[in-house]
Design a protein around this motif. Structure first.
Motif, short mmCIF file in Angstrom:
data_model
loop_
_atom_site.label_atom_id
_atom_site.label_comp_id
_atom_site.label_asym_id
_atom_site.label_seq_id
_atom_site.Cartn_x
_atom_site.Cartn_y
_atom_site.Cartn_z
N GLY A 11 0.78 -1.22 0.00
CA GLY A 11 0.00 0.00 0.00
C GLY A 11 0.81 1.28 0.00
N ILE A 12 2.11 1.20 -0.29
CA ILE A 12 2.94 2.41 -0.34
C ILE A 12 2.50 3.26 -1.53
CG2 ILE A 12 5.29 3.31 -0.59
CD1 ILE A 12 4.79 1.95 2.10
N PHE A 78 1.12 -16.93 -8.55
CA PHE A 78 -0.25 -16.88 -8.04
C PHE A 78 -0.54 -15.74 -7.07
CE2 PHE A 78 0.04 -21.44 -9.25
CZ PHE A 78 -0.95 -21.42 -10.23
N VAL A 79 0.26 -15.60 -6.02
CA VAL A 79 -0.06 -14.65 -4.96
C VAL A 79 0.14 -13.20 -5.41
CG1 VAL A 79 0.57 -13.87 -2.64
CG2 VAL A 79 0.38 -16.31 -3.13
N MET A 80 1.28 -12.88 -6.00
CA MET A 80 1.59 -11.49 -6.34
C MET A 80 0.56 -10.85 -7.26
SD MET A 80 5.02 -9.72 -7.89
CE MET A 80 4.76 -10.33 -9.53
N ALA A 86 -5.77 -6.73 -5.88
CA ALA A 86 -6.58 -6.37 -4.72
C ALA A 86 -6.16 -5.02 -4.15
CB ALA A 86 -6.45 -7.44 -3.64
N ALA A 87 -4.85 -4.69 -4.26
CA ALA A 87 -4.36 -3.40 -3.77
C ALA A 87 -4.66 -2.26 -4.74
CB ALA A 87 -2.85 -3.48 -3.52
N GLY A 88 -5.20 -2.59 -5.92
CA GLY A 88 -5.54 -1.57 -6.89
C GLY A 88 -4.38 -1.05 -7.70
#
Length: 126
Positions: A11-12, A78-80, A86-88
């Protein structure tokens, strides 16, 4: 990647024109420590030692290679992409994040990290 992508995981919100290299580097170090601890949990799992003993050089190399493959499949593939979406983050890669040569280079990088980790664990535990 260190300047923009990794800070966005947390979220930076670093943009290409305003990178955050210190944040990216710090989070990358954090990832390395967490993956090292997760490796220890993996090789300490009882069925792993029954399959290939991780406390000798051969086992350390084999488990290091396995860990490199597992971490490449799990995190950058998969995760990244899901986390960045999700973080936009507008530059999030597609899901699953598989591409040539990037995935191959990521796998090689994970081998460079995981094989010495496996060897050092084996040397420490003998």
């Amino acid at each position: 990647m260190l300047d923009v992508v990794i800070p966005n995981l947390y979220g930076i919100g670093a943009a290409p024109e305003n990178p955050a290299p210190l944040a990216g580097w710090a989070f990358r170090q954090f990832h390395g420590v967490m993956m090292g601890l997760a490796y220890v949990a993996y090789v300490e799992y009882p069925w792993v030692a029954d399959w290939i003993e991780p406390r000798n050089l051969k086992g350390g190399i084999v488990h290091g290679l396995i860990w490199g493959v597992l971490t490449t499949i799990a995190f950058p593939i998969f995760v990244m992409p899901l986390w960045l979406q999700a973080a936009g983050f507008p530059g999030a890669p597609p899901f699953p994040n598989v591409g040539f040569p990037a995935t191959l280079l990521g796998l090689i990088g994970h081998f460079v990290y995981a094989v010495p980790l496996g060897i050092l664990y084996a040397l420490y535990r003998t």
